[in-house]
Design a protein around this motif. Structure first.
Motif, short mmCIF file in Angstrom:
data_model
loop_
_atom_site.label_atom_id
_atom_site.label_comp_id
_atom_site.label_asym_id
_atom_site.label_seq_id
_atom_site.Cartn_x
_atom_site.Cartn_y
_atom_site.Cartn_z
N THR A 189 -4.17 4.24 8.08
CA THR A 189 -3.93 3.17 6.97
C THR A 189 -2.55 2.57 7.32
O THR A 189 -2.41 1.29 6.65
CB THR A 189 -4.04 3.70 5.53
N GLN A 190 -1.54 2.99 7.86
CA GLN A 190 -0.18 2.63 8.03
C GLN A 190 0.22 1.91 6.68
O GLN A 190 0.64 0.72 6.56
CB GLN A 190 -0.46 1.43 9.23
N PRO A 191 0.59 2.72 5.69
CA PRO A 191 1.01 2.16 4.49
C PRO A 191 2.33 1.71 4.46
O PRO A 191 3.45 1.95 5.53
CB PRO A 191 1.00 3.69 3.63
N SER A 197 0.74 -1.23 0.22
CA SER A 197 0.00 0.01 0.08
C SER A 197 0.99 1.17 0.09
O SER A 197 2.06 1.28 0.79
CB SER A 197 -0.78 0.08 1.36
N ILE A 198 0.33 2.34 -0.61
CA ILE A 198 1.25 3.28 -0.79
C ILE A 198 0.20 4.69 -0.75
O ILE A 198 -0.82 4.84 -1.15
CB ILE A 198 1.99 3.58 -2.30
N LEU A 199 0.75 5.52 0.10
CA LEU A 199 0.04 6.75 0.42
C LEU A 199 0.79 7.95 -0.37
O LEU A 199 2.05 7.95 -0.18
CB LEU A 199 0.23 7.09 1.90
N ILE A 200 -0.02 8.50 -1.37
CA ILE A 200 0.60 9.63 -1.84
C ILE A 200 0.10 11.13 -1.48
O ILE A 200 -1.12 11.29 -1.23
CB ILE A 200 0.09 9.55 -3.29
N VAL A 201 1.09 11.65 -0.80
CA VAL A 201 0.76 13.22 -0.21
C VAL A 201 1.21 14.10 -1.27
O VAL A 201 2.60 14.46 -1.39
CB VAL A 201 1.31 13.37 1.08
#
Length: 227
Positions: free
Chosen positions: A44-46, A3-7
């Motif tokens: 979410t703890q990516p 999982s990837i978080l895009i900021v």
């Protein structure tokens, strides 16, 4: 599936990143500013965060600082439109695993993501025994370090650098050798290695004044044999 978080506050770029990452099999979340990024990270703890430096309300560097202070080992790749060396050094010194300068090709970014996830999530399977040099012990399975019996707080990049040095105690590694081993897909420069080492030495001295991490002027770095 990672999982990837895009900021990222640029909508067009964020949409492109979401599309490419999902096509490559990643789960994605997206935040538009710093505070939202921290909220989603906690929820979410990516496995990895793509973190823009120039964000509304809270900069990417401040977001990174908060994440690293939490001691959670989320991988972070900084996205920056500023190519100045100081931005890269500061981001890596705070604990980023890599950085990518805009504009970039999505396929290049995907390759860097795979490399960072591989480095941060997969310890060396050929030999999982703890590494010991003097009063320093590195657990290559748990990615943890202890110095003089006390926990040494290190970033993923710092742990990789220490591991390289600890596998050959007494040997002097040049900056370019360390970049090739610890940050092979990165655009890191000699100055980045120096910043990592300075930060790492400061942490080590707080726990034990023994100069285990040694600078060899004009050549590079080594781990001494200890006391």
């Amino acid at each position: 599936m990672h999982s990837i978080l895009i900021v990222e506050d640029e909508n067009d770029l964020a949409e492109v990143l979401v599309r490419y990452l999902q096509m490559d099999g990643y789960q994605t979340e997206r935040a538009k500013d710093g505070p939202e990024g921290l909220t989603l990270w906690r929820a979410t703890q990516p496995d990895l965060i793509l973190l823009d430096i120039m964000l509304p309300r809270l900069s990417g560097l401040e977001v990174l600082r908060t994440i690293r202070e939490s001691r959670k080992r989320t991988a972070v790749i900084m996205l920056t439109a500023r190519a100045e060396e100081i931005d890269h050094v500061l981001g890596l010194e705070l604990g980023a695993d890599d950085y990518v300068v805009k504009p970039f090709r999505p396929r290049e970014l995907l390759a860097r993501i795979k490399a960072v996830l591989r480095r941060t999530r997969q310890p060396d399977e050929t030999d999982d025994r703890p590494l010991r040099v003097g009063n320093l012990e590195l657990d290559v399975v748990r990615f943890s370090a202890r110095l003089s019996g006390k926990k040494l707080e290190v970033t993923p990049a710092e742990f990789r650098l220490l591991s390289i040095l600890a596998r050959s105690p007494g040997r002097v590694f040049s900056r370019q050798e360390l970049i090739a081993e610890a940050l092979p897909e990165s655009e890191a420069m000699d100055r980045v290695v120096d910043a990592h080492m300075m930060h790492l030495r400061q942490k080590m001295v707080r726990l034990d004044p023994t100069p285990l991490l040694v600078t060899v002027r004009g050549v590079g770095y080594k781990l001494g044999e200890g006391p």
